[in-house]
Design an enzyme around this catalytic site. Sequence first.
Site, mmCIF file in Angstrom:
data_model
loop_
_atom_site.group_PDB
_atom_site.id
_atom_site.type_symbol
_atom_site.label_atom_id
_atom_site.label_comp_id
_atom_site.label_asym_id
_atom_site.label_seq_id
_atom_site.Cartn_x
_atom_site.Cartn_y
_atom_site.Cartn_z
ATOM 1 N N GLY A 140 0.824 -1.201 0.000
ATOM 2 C CA GLY A 140 0.000 0.000 0.000
ATOM 3 C C GLY A 140 0.859 1.252 0.000
ATOM 4 O O GLY A 140 0.517 2.261 0.604
ATOM 5 N N GLY A 197 -0.634 4.773 -0.975
ATOM 6 C CA GLY A 197 -1.787 5.282 -0.247
ATOM 7 C C GLY A 197 -1.448 6.475 0.628
ATOM 8 O O GLY A 197 -0.333 7.002 0.609
ATOM 9 N N GLN A 198 -2.427 6.885 1.445
ATOM 10 C CA GLN A 198 -2.284 8.082 2.265
ATOM 11 C C GLN A 198 -1.066 8.018 3.180
ATOM 12 O O GLN A 198 -0.252 8.934 3.213
ATOM 13 C CB GLN A 198 -3.549 8.293 3.109
ATOM 14 C CG GLN A 198 -3.489 9.518 4.006
ATOM 15 C CD GLN A 198 -4.564 9.535 5.077
ATOM 16 O OE1 GLN A 198 -5.021 8.489 5.522
ATOM 17 N NE2 GLN A 198 -4.964 10.720 5.488
ATOM 18 N N ILE A 240 -0.570 -1.931 -6.137
ATOM 19 C CA ILE A 240 -1.533 -2.726 -6.891
ATOM 20 C C ILE A 240 -1.741 -2.103 -8.269
ATOM 21 O O ILE A 240 -1.418 -0.926 -8.470
ATOM 22 C CB ILE A 240 -2.884 -2.843 -6.145
ATOM 23 C CG1 ILE A 240 -3.484 -1.456 -5.896
ATOM 24 C CG2 ILE A 240 -2.721 -3.622 -4.862
ATOM 25 C CD1 ILE A 240 -4.893 -1.493 -5.335
ATOM 26 N N TYR A 276 -15.617 -1.244 8.585
ATOM 27 C CA TYR A 276 -14.248 -0.766 8.793
ATOM 28 C C TYR A 276 -13.802 -1.071 10.220
ATOM 29 O O TYR A 276 -12.725 -1.622 10.447
ATOM 30 C CB TYR A 276 -14.195 0.740 8.523
ATOM 31 C CG TYR A 276 -12.841 1.375 8.775
ATOM 32 C CD1 TYR A 276 -11.812 1.232 7.864
ATOM 33 C CD2 TYR A 276 -12.617 2.159 9.908
ATOM 34 C CE1 TYR A 276 -10.570 1.832 8.084
ATOM 35 C CE2 TYR A 276 -11.389 2.759 10.131
ATOM 36 C CZ TYR A 276 -10.379 2.601 9.222
ATOM 37 O OH TYR A 276 -9.161 3.186 9.445
ATOM 38 N N LYS A 304 -11.029 -3.796 11.723
ATOM 39 C CA LYS A 304 -9.888 -3.361 12.529
ATOM 40 C C LYS A 304 -9.800 -4.147 13.844
ATOM 41 O O LYS A 304 -8.696 -4.488 14.290
ATOM 42 C CB LYS A 304 -9.964 -1.854 12.799
ATOM 43 C CG LYS A 304 -9.688 -1.002 11.569
ATOM 44 C CD LYS A 304 -8.335 -1.311 10.952
ATOM 45 C CE LYS A 304 -8.010 -0.425 9.768
ATOM 46 N NZ LYS A 304 -6.733 -0.799 9.126
ATOM 47 N N ILE A 306 -5.570 11.017 10.343
ATOM 48 C CA ILE A 306 -4.242 11.454 9.934
ATOM 49 C C ILE A 306 -4.367 12.638 8.982
ATOM 50 O O ILE A 306 -5.116 12.585 8.001
ATOM 51 C CB ILE A 306 -3.469 10.321 9.236
ATOM 52 C CG1 ILE A 306 -3.418 9.069 10.129
ATOM 53 C CG2 ILE A 306 -2.067 10.782 8.867
ATOM 54 C CD1 ILE A 306 -2.703 9.262 11.431
#
Length: 323
Positions: free
Chosen positions: A8, A11-12, A35, A143, A147, A173
């Site tokens: 990832g 990503g962010q 990906i 979500y 987690k 974040i």
Amino acid sequence: MKNILVIGSTGQIGSELTMALRHNYGNDHVVAGYIKGAEPHGPLADSGPMALADVTDGEGIAAIVKQYHIDTIYNLAALLSVVAENKPRLAWQIGIDGLWNILEVARQEHCAVFTPSSIGSFGLETPHDMTPQDTIQRPRTIYGVSKVTTELLSNWYHFKYGVDTRSVRFPGIISYVTPPGGGTTDYAVDIYYYAVRGEKFTCPIKAGTRMDMMYMPDALRAAIQLMEADPSRLIHHNGFNVAAMSFDPDMIFHAIKKLRPQFEMDYDIDPLKQSIADSWPDMMDDSCARREWGWEHHYNLTQMTVDMLDKLSKRLLGEKNEE
């Protein structure tokens, strides 16, 4: 020297974490996993190795680990909260089925694994003020459910097979590098873009809604510092609360307005985002992380706002000049 795979990496968090890890450990020792459709570009692609790393393909991940002699995996593959709620099956396939693949590879190849959890792992029944490290977790979003499962599955692999699994519960974040991408706390990133562009911001979260937040430099330090921590000091391995600041929309608005007096904001509440925000903590108690591996944050709301407006202004001005 560590050999690290960041899954990832575009990503962010991953885009900045990969570069931070390369700075710490050397460019050739950090592989940027991506990906299809989200290939690295710019400095992320130019500064070190990269590989197609889809968490749903366990054999592919194993091949990368063997090729680059990976001993540490940062697994950041996940859908953000609002996106996940609209694509629950995909969220589970990436977040949990994908994690299973990563943990199996780690078990077989003796890798350490970091997979972040989130404030989304809590729910309405959780104490919202100074949320304890060990407390009730009954989230009502896919979500959040994923987690909690991430924490439990990672712990199981640690105690069952001895895999060195570690994670933190990230708050929202905030970063000037990566644009908002479908998270409940993204309003706190979006608002700075509007302020820099001189536009009025319409907030989707109602006034008075406090949530834990963290500036990206602190988030990167938390991830790296935990993975470098002495394992003999760790009582908790997965799901460490980490905190930096807690604010509601009015507080961030006024912090920006002190520096941009013409800035304006109104409200248009998004029911889905608001319902998710209402189930999350106002502020987490991160004393376990501070005690077990020396965690401490560096940025408060004022410091972050000064830096965000400065860095984002320069970035957006640079993009405009390139057009």
